[in-house]
Write a protein that holds these residues in place. Structure first.
Motif, PDB file in Angstrom:
ATOM      1  N   LYS A  24     -11.886  -3.206   7.124  1.00 27.48           N
ATOM      2  CA  LYS A  24     -10.421  -3.356   7.112  1.00 27.48           C
ATOM      3  C   LYS A  24      -9.899  -4.728   7.587  1.00 27.48           C
ATOM      4  CE  LYS A  24      -6.386  -1.099   6.558  1.00 27.48           C
ATOM      5  NZ  LYS A  24      -5.755  -1.087   5.255  1.00 27.48           N
ATOM      6  N   TYR A  66      -7.722   7.857   2.130  1.00 26.62           N
ATOM      7  CA  TYR A  66      -6.610   8.807   2.088  1.00 26.62           C
ATOM      8  C   TYR A  66      -6.983  10.100   1.356  1.00 26.62           C
ATOM      9  CZ  TYR A  66      -3.491   5.467   4.226  1.00 26.62           C
ATOM     10  OH  TYR A  66      -2.902   4.615   5.116  1.00 26.62           O
ATOM     11  N   ARG A 124      -8.999   2.510   0.004  1.00 25.85           N
ATOM     12  CA  ARG A 124      -7.900   3.357   0.489  1.00 25.85           C
ATOM     13  C   ARG A 124      -7.870   4.695  -0.246  1.00 25.85           C
ATOM     14  NH1 ARG A 124      -6.244   2.638   5.415  1.00 25.85           N
ATOM     15  NH2 ARG A 124      -8.457   2.226   5.462  1.00 25.85           N
TER      16      ARG A 124
HETATM   17  N1  GLN Z   1      -0.913   2.310   4.780  1.00 21.84           N
HETATM   18  C1  GLN Z   1      -1.543   1.251   5.492  1.00 21.84           C
HETATM   19  C2  GLN Z   1      -2.992   1.160   5.131  1.00 21.84           C
HETATM   20  O1  GLN Z   1      -3.595   2.165   4.903  1.00 21.84           O
HETATM   21  C3  GLN Z   1      -1.369   1.442   6.963  1.00 21.84           C
HETATM   22  C4  GLN Z   1      -2.063   0.397   7.763  1.00 21.84           C
HETATM   23  C5  GLN Z   1      -1.690   0.349   9.198  1.00 21.84           C
HETATM   24  O2  GLN Z   1      -1.704  -0.667   9.823  1.00 21.84           O
HETATM   25  N2  GLN Z   1      -1.351   1.437   9.790  1.00 21.84           N
HETATM   26  O3  GLN Z   1      -3.549   0.109   5.082  1.00 21.84           O
END
Ligand code: GLN
Length: 528
Positions: free
Chosen positions: A131, A32, A28
């Protein structure tokens, strides 16, 4: 059980959870970190206009959550979770490296674009393998009866958010400096984060990823069982159904792509569309979201109870689309808002706009233990809301966050910057909503899924994020710019106030309807 140890001690959590926590944290971080810079990179370095950048952003974040369907299917049927996670992580690391190269050559726009789109393709593919599988693995560490799953998913979700906290801070600091030539360092940091996650998982997975009896979990499914032989018999049927599904997806994609406004002679096409005249990727996503769940639930190997439980997942997943579509404005329109409309001056220091993307995860990590304690306090006193009601509360809080910021921007002249309080308040309220909805949703999906379909159904769960992210990109296109009036299904967006109210109506309505349905859904869940 040579190298693994039993984890059936019900105090605390198995060590495997913390390995998944760290692996997901780095993944993540990578996701991000890149995402915090991506919009700004397209607009400031590649000089895309905001509408185009929003489209690309929406397509990328939509497709990233579409491929978990493929990754979940391959894991359940052939590879198992472990191998899928490692393959996915390596593909994503290469994808991040291509983005780094793109940003190294951003002056040569054509080559930079080409490298960027190849990198995005690999990130989309890799995430599909990673994921759904890491999420399912969390549940697999526990026995079916184990009551610790909700709390395990909350801890795991904290891992998600530790990564998301660090990412914009580090990648924003080195990548979002105001000089386009620095974006590359942010992408490189994302690449390194992904490699770290993959290496840590690879080293420790055999030791810690095991079920309560100490048996390894997430390995490839065994071949040639009686079940397989039965499935082979069904194989012909599945292929026929599979082909029908592909044809249906193609037809629906075409239908959604047709510009019905134009055919109807409607001249007002400002601001984009949801279902008609959507771009190809949006149309493909919406078509898949409709067809694939039908394909899965009509599988012959499912009995009635399993079908009812899967149906419940679908209903909740549908409502959750409206949560993420509004929530995911964080990386889109709310980044523009932070960049252009928010006073980020703190004692003479101008805080980079990308830092706002850390507010939500920081708050989440801080609030998660409080919410966990709140649920158990309510549970002890018999007043804990059901899992479905928690989803509805999450949606309601999302609407409240937008209502709060709408008041902040009411009557503010365009170009005038507002206080950081408004965006900060919005993120605080959204974070509380997310804690009610996201980890509880993962746990619910795991518990409702038949084991042999659990990664695939996790993929279905992420489909709602896929549709939502695509919708988020489209909705972000309504961000008011240069006094133009944009119209969304007849609703006129003239200024920021109208824009934020759009999300209040959307998630508020979804919250009320889901709340009304929650009793019925919860009852179905317990009766089957
Ligand atoms: N913040 C969560 C993640 O990155 C969002 C996941 C989602 O299902 N939108 O895993």
């Amino acid at each position: 059980m040579s190298s693994t140890k039993k984890n059936n001690n019900t105090k605390g959590h198995p060590k495997g959870l913390y390995l998944l926590f760290v692996t997901e944290m780095w993944e993540r971080f990578s996701y991000y970190g890149m995402r915090a810079l991506f919009m700004l990179y397209m607009v400031q370095a590649l000089l895309f206009d905001k509408e185009l950048a929003s489209q690309v952003y929406g397509s990328y974040t939509g497709l990233v959550y579409l491929t978990p369907l493929i990754g979940g299917y391959i894991a359940d049927k052939y590879w198992g979770n472990r191998r899928s996670i490692v393959v996915g992580a390596l593909i994503m690391a290469v994808g991040q490296f291509l983005l780094f190269l793109s940003a190294c050559y951003f002056h040569q726009v054509d080559m930079a674009k080409w490298l960027m789109f190849c990198g995005l393709g690999l990130l989309i593919l890799g995430n599909g393998f990673f994921k759904p599988n890491i999420s399912t693995m969390v549940g697999r560490l526990y026995s079916d009866e184990d009551k610790r799953k909700d709390s395990a998913f909350t801890i795991f979700y904290m891992g998600v958010n530790v990564g998301s906290t660090l990412a914009p801070l580090i990648c924003g600091l080195i990548g979002n400096t105001g000089h386009p030539e620095d974006f590359k360092w942010g992408f490189l940091a994302s690449c390194i984060g992904m490699i770290l996650g993959a290496v840590i998982f690879q080293i420790f997975k055999n030791k810690y990823i095991c079920d309560p009896e100490g048996n390894p979990v997430g390995t490839a499914p065994e071949k040639k069982t009686d079940d397989d032989i039965k499935k082979n018999k069904d194989g012909g049927t599945f292929s026929a159904r599979g082909i029908t599904a592909i044809v249906a997806t193609v037809v629906l994609t075409l239908v959604f792509s047709v510009n019905w406004d134009w055919i109807a002679g409607n001249e007002d096409m400002s601001g984009g569309h949801i279902f008609s005249g959507a771009d190809w990727i949006g149309s493909l996503i919406y078509a898949t979201v409709i067809v694939m769940p039908v394909l899965i639930i009509t599988d012959h190997s499912l009995d009635r109870n399993e079908k009812i439980k899967i149906g419940i997942i679908y209903v909740i997943a549908f409502f959750v689309i409206f949560f993420w579509a509004a929530y995911e404005q964080a990386g889109a329109s709310l980044t523009f808002f932070a960049d252009e409309q928010t006073n980020r001056n703190i004692g003479g220091w101008e805080m980079p706009a990308a830092y706002f993307q850390s507010f939500n995860p920081v708050m989440l990590v801080m609030l998660a233990p409080i919410f966990a304690a709140l649920w158990s306090f309510m549970g002890r006193n018999g007043i804990e809301p059901s899992s479905v009601k928690k989803q509805a509360i999450g949606l309601f809080l999302l609407a409240m966050g937008y209502l709060f910021i709408a008041f902040g921007v009411k009557d503010v002249e365009p170009g005038v910057k507002v206080s950081m309080i408004w965006l900060t308040g919005l993120y605080l309220i959204h974070t509380m909503g997310e804690l009610c909805l996201a980890p509880i949703g993962l746990s619910l999906v795991y518990k409702l899924s038949p084991a042999r379909f659990s990664s695939l159904l996790m993929g279905v769960w992420y489909l709602s994020t896929s549709a939502a992210n695509k919708m988020a990109g489209m909705l972000s296109g309504y961000y008011p710019e240069g006094g133009a009036v944009k119209s969304f299904l007849g609703y006129k967006v003239e200024n920021l106030y109208d824009f934020f109210l759009l999300f209040v109506f959307m998630s508020g309505t979804a919250a009320i309807v889901l709340f009304l349905l929650s009793g019925k859904l919860q009852k179905l869940m317990h009766d089957n």
